[in-house]
Design a protein around this motif. Structure first.
Motif, mmCIF file in Angstrom:
data_model
loop_
_atom_site.group_PDB
_atom_site.id
_atom_site.type_symbol
_atom_site.label_atom_id
_atom_site.label_comp_id
_atom_site.label_asym_id
_atom_site.label_seq_id
_atom_site.Cartn_x
_atom_site.Cartn_y
_atom_site.Cartn_z
ATOM 1 N N ILE A 60 27.232 46.511 26.008
ATOM 2 C CA ILE A 60 28.385 47.293 26.470
ATOM 3 C C ILE A 60 29.680 46.533 26.196
ATOM 4 O O ILE A 60 30.671 47.109 25.715
ATOM 5 C CB ILE A 60 28.232 47.611 27.973
ATOM 6 N N PHE A 61 29.691 45.238 26.479
ATOM 7 C CA PHE A 61 30.862 44.394 26.245
ATOM 8 C C PHE A 61 31.262 44.419 24.770
ATOM 9 O O PHE A 61 32.429 44.631 24.419
ATOM 10 C CB PHE A 61 30.542 42.967 26.694
ATOM 11 N N ASN A 62 30.298 44.226 23.878
ATOM 12 C CA ASN A 62 30.586 44.203 22.443
ATOM 13 C C ASN A 62 31.021 45.566 21.928
ATOM 14 O O ASN A 62 31.876 45.660 21.034
ATOM 15 C CB ASN A 62 29.359 43.714 21.662
ATOM 16 N N TYR A 63 30.447 46.622 22.478
ATOM 17 C CA TYR A 63 30.849 47.970 22.061
ATOM 18 C C TYR A 63 32.319 48.214 22.384
ATOM 19 O O TYR A 63 33.065 48.747 21.556
ATOM 20 C CB TYR A 63 29.978 49.017 22.753
ATOM 21 N N CYS A 64 32.735 47.811 23.580
ATOM 22 C CA CYS A 64 34.129 48.018 23.983
ATOM 23 C C CYS A 64 35.092 47.154 23.157
ATOM 24 O O CYS A 64 36.246 47.534 22.940
ATOM 25 C CB CYS A 64 34.309 47.723 25.469
ATOM 26 N N LYS A 65 34.633 45.995 22.714
ATOM 27 C CA LYS A 65 35.461 45.128 21.865
ATOM 28 C C LYS A 65 35.728 45.774 20.509
ATOM 29 O O LYS A 65 36.777 45.564 19.890
ATOM 30 C CB LYS A 65 34.777 43.778 21.638
ATOM 31 N N GLU A 66 34.795 46.598 20.047
ATOM 32 C CA GLU A 66 34.877 47.162 18.705
ATOM 33 C C GLU A 66 35.295 48.628 18.682
ATOM 34 O O GLU A 66 35.524 49.187 17.603
ATOM 35 C CB GLU A 66 33.522 47.008 18.008
ATOM 36 N N ASN A 67 35.398 49.242 19.860
ATOM 37 C CA ASN A 67 35.718 50.678 19.900
ATOM 38 C C ASN A 67 36.742 50.972 20.982
ATOM 39 O O ASN A 67 36.971 50.164 21.881
ATOM 40 C CB ASN A 67 34.438 51.491 20.169
ATOM 41 N N VAL A 68 37.330 52.149 20.890
ATOM 42 C CA VAL A 68 38.283 52.589 21.914
ATOM 43 C C VAL A 68 37.466 53.217 23.049
ATOM 44 O O VAL A 68 37.211 54.425 23.076
ATOM 45 C CB VAL A 68 39.296 53.598 21.345
ATOM 46 N N ALA A 69 37.056 52.376 23.946
ATOM 47 C CA ALA A 69 36.241 52.818 25.085
ATOM 48 C C ALA A 69 36.353 51.787 26.190
ATOM 49 O O ALA A 69 36.712 50.626 25.949
ATOM 50 C CB ALA A 69 34.785 53.002 24.663
ATOM 51 N N GLY A 70 36.077 52.216 27.406
ATOM 52 C CA GLY A 70 36.109 51.322 28.548
ATOM 53 C C GLY A 70 34.726 51.200 29.162
ATOM 54 O O GLY A 70 33.788 51.903 28.769
ATOM 55 N N ALA A 71 34.600 50.298 30.126
ATOM 56 C CA ALA A 71 33.321 50.110 30.816
ATOM 57 C C ALA A 71 33.564 49.473 32.164
ATOM 58 O O ALA A 71 34.528 48.727 32.352
ATOM 59 C CB ALA A 71 32.390 49.236 29.983
ATOM 60 N N LEU A 72 32.694 49.774 33.119
ATOM 61 C CA LEU A 72 32.708 49.113 34.427
ATOM 62 C C LEU A 72 31.701 47.965 34.382
ATOM 63 O O LEU A 72 30.509 48.190 34.153
ATOM 64 C CB LEU A 72 32.360 50.103 35.539
ATOM 65 N N ILE A 73 32.197 46.747 34.599
ATOM 66 C CA ILE A 73 31.381 45.544 34.487
ATOM 67 C C ILE A 73 31.700 44.632 35.656
ATOM 68 O O ILE A 73 32.815 44.652 36.195
ATOM 69 C CB ILE A 73 31.680 44.814 33.151
ATOM 70 N N THR A 74 30.749 43.793 36.056
ATOM 71 C CA THR A 74 31.032 42.843 37.136
ATOM 72 C C THR A 74 31.990 41.752 36.635
ATOM 73 O O THR A 74 31.874 41.281 35.497
ATOM 74 C CB THR A 74 29.744 42.172 37.654
#
Length: 326
Positions: free
Chosen positions: A257-271
């Protein structure tokens, strides 16, 4: 402790209570191995050869051989076998009751002295919820190997697998989130961290240090798969708004999820604990969320585990470490 084992075996062979003041210690040529006794205890709880062998992580034929050997050493039948299944005999019930009182103390004493004398590291098998990120265990592994002579083996698992592995003895400690009011049966739980959930979106322009729930709903969200425990926990956050975010991707781990957000215009909820461990600081792609959301992180374990001394040492260390980090 060895004397207690002698007394117990003599008791079973004579099928009567022992007079500890008059009865001499019964001498035998061979004692059961710790492994045979531990596996008998597994059978005693389950009373099913297939399930017990699976929990002991050996083949059913090897498990059955160990039980036969144990019976030969004791000179009595412990398990009644038939085409309809198997169950403990009267002597088996008596032996199971007594050995359940003695064996955990014996094994714990062995672990304790091996650790003190530096003869052997005590191995703690720790299962970490996949979404928590096993990278968080790295410094703990180093600390205990250098300072406490404890070898830590780390496994990454999903929630249900963690609980099963604790119950069948494959791991000694689980680090996980729990659902509200979740019943754990015979497992002990220890709250060690209040994990803050943050919004990671390095390719989305956000003003200020906080991101509102409504703002998050405007952008695609990288999530865990639908049946994932963490996904269900995070969905509760969006339930308050009565809306669901647009799903950008459904990925199996926080690293993906972290790497996907680094490479795309998207967000994520992470600790926040996880993202800090990856070297990302506030303002470098992640933000606090409004309203805030915290999840309780627990250590799960069994008090009757013969490694309880080492488990307690690890738990106390982790509590103090998290208090200092706060």
């Amino acid at each position: 402790m060895q004397e207690k084992i002698y007394w117990l075996i003599n008791d079973i062979k004579n099928r009567k209570e022992i007079n500890y003041e008059r009865q001499e210690v019964f001498q035998i040529k061979e004692l059961p191995s710790i492994q045979e006794l531990e596996n008998f205890m597994i059978y005693g709880k389950i009373q099913n050869f297939t399930l017990a062998a699976n929990q002991a992580n050996i083949t059913q034929s090897a498990f059955s051989f160990q039980m036969k050997k144990l019976e030969e050493i004791l000179g009595v039948s412990l398990i009644l076998r038939s085409n309809r299944g198997s169950q403990l005999t009267h002597e088996g019930e008596l032996f199971y009751k007594r050995i359940s009182e003695i064996l955990p103390q014996l094994v714990e004493t062995i672990y304790e002295f091996q650790q003190k004398n530096g003869e052997k590291s005590v191995e703690l098998k720790i299962g970490v919820l996949t979404s928590l990120g096993d990278i968080l265990m790295n410094r703990h592994v180093t600390y205990f190997q250098k300072n406490e002579n404890i070898l830590i083996t780390v496994y990454s698992m999903e929630k249900d697998e963690l609980i099963r592995s604790l119950n069948n003895g494959k791991i000694d400690i689980a680090s996980t989130f729990l659902s509200d009011g979740e019943v754990l049966g015979n497992l002990e739980k220890l709250l060690f961290s209040m994990d803050k959930i943050v919004y990671y979106a390095p390719n989305i322009k956000v003003t200020g240090k906080k991101v509102t729930l409504n703002t998050m709903l405007k952008f695609p969200l990288a999530k865990y798969p639908p049946d994932n425990f963490m996904n269900k926990m995070l969905d509760k956050y969006f339930d308050a708004a009565g809306k669901k975010p647009v799903v950008a991707a459904q990925l199996p781990s926080p690293y993906a999820i972290f790497n996907y957000c680094k490479e795309n215009v998207a967000g994520a909820l992470i600790t926040e604990r996880f993202i800090n461990k990856l070297g990302v600081s506030m303002g470098e792609g992640y933000f606090d969320i409004d309203p805030s959301y915290y999840m309780e992180a627990f250590l799960l374990y069994k008090k009757e585990n013969p490694k309880y001394g080492a488990i307690k040492l690890f738990n106390n260390y982790l509590i103090k470490l998290n208090q200092n980090d706060d």
